[in-house]
Scaffold this motif. Sequence first.
Motif, short mmCIF file in Angstrom:
data_model
loop_
_atom_site.label_atom_id
_atom_site.label_comp_id
_atom_site.label_asym_id
_atom_site.label_seq_id
_atom_site.Cartn_x
_atom_site.Cartn_y
_atom_site.Cartn_z
N LEU A 121 -5.34 2.70 -7.05
CA LEU A 121 -5.62 1.62 -7.87
C LEU A 121 -4.64 1.10 -8.90
O LEU A 121 -4.38 -0.33 -9.26
CB LEU A 121 -7.03 1.64 -8.15
N THR A 122 -4.00 1.95 -9.74
CA THR A 122 -3.05 1.69 -10.70
C THR A 122 -1.73 1.54 -10.21
O THR A 122 -0.93 0.88 -11.10
CB THR A 122 -3.45 2.65 -11.71
N GLY A 123 -1.42 2.20 -9.12
CA GLY A 123 0.16 2.25 -8.86
C GLY A 123 1.00 3.18 -9.72
O GLY A 123 2.07 3.06 -9.51
N VAL A 124 0.30 4.06 -10.35
CA VAL A 124 0.99 4.89 -11.53
C VAL A 124 0.29 6.48 -11.10
O VAL A 124 -0.93 6.51 -11.20
CB VAL A 124 0.60 4.60 -12.76
N GLY A 125 1.29 7.58 -11.03
CA GLY A 125 0.69 8.74 -10.85
C GLY A 125 1.71 9.61 -10.23
O GLY A 125 2.79 9.19 -10.03
N PRO A 126 1.56 10.98 -10.30
CA PRO A 126 2.59 11.81 -9.53
C PRO A 126 3.02 11.75 -8.53
O PRO A 126 4.02 11.80 -7.88
CB PRO A 126 1.81 13.31 -9.99
N CYS A 127 1.87 11.38 -7.34
CA CYS A 127 2.19 11.11 -5.95
C CYS A 127 2.97 9.93 -5.97
O CYS A 127 3.94 9.84 -4.99
CB CYS A 127 0.92 11.08 -5.31
N ILE A 128 2.82 8.90 -6.67
CA ILE A 128 3.59 7.64 -6.76
C ILE A 128 5.05 7.82 -7.17
O ILE A 128 5.92 7.53 -6.24
CB ILE A 128 3.04 6.62 -7.68
#
Length: 217
Positions: A53-60
């Motif tokens: 949903l945010t497009g931000v994170g470790p997997c991104i």
Amino acid sequence: MHFSNYPYEFAVRAATLLSPGLEVSITMREHGLAIRAGSNSEASGRCDRVEALTGVGPCIDAMDELHAQVVPAIVEEARWAAWREQALQEGFRSAVAVPALVEPGVSIALNLYSRLVDPWTPQLLTAADSYAQLTASAVRLRLEVAKLEDHTVGLYRKMSDSIVTERAVGAIMHTNQCDESQARQILKSASQHRNVEAREVAETVLRALVFGGEKET
């Protein structure tokens, strides 16, 4: 729609094979559209939904760089604020995201969550990378088979843009456990950010996550 079970099955097997106690979620991304494809627990799935949903994170970041993102202690992690907050809320203390390339423009991330601090031994990270590559191979095969089916019988080519989009929205809602407005925003953002037609992104979602096809209504 009938949803494919293979992402969920791969997540369950990863938790069994890699290390007892791990909670696993698999994220797939195509043309910038990141969706949770399968999880072995609701907690890990909710963490990956935040990233989608945010497009931000470790997997991104892992899929961007095609390099594993290791988070030894989530509480000390300064990046990815929304993901960090969700992971801590779920009781996770450590995480790692291991990427693998499916084909140009398509990648997956194997996301491992632990309630222990930094259990990531070199042996475990190597095994996780091998498993991520295996998962990517399965996704690649699924996409190839789905494209062949579509070419042969026109499963999606015969559908109107609106029907393809509506079914993709439904697939995103199902796999990410989000509402309709959030699913539409995920689909719209992916199309806009990568300058790709919404229909193309929607078809990829259906090919990857939906088993078989249905007649146009």
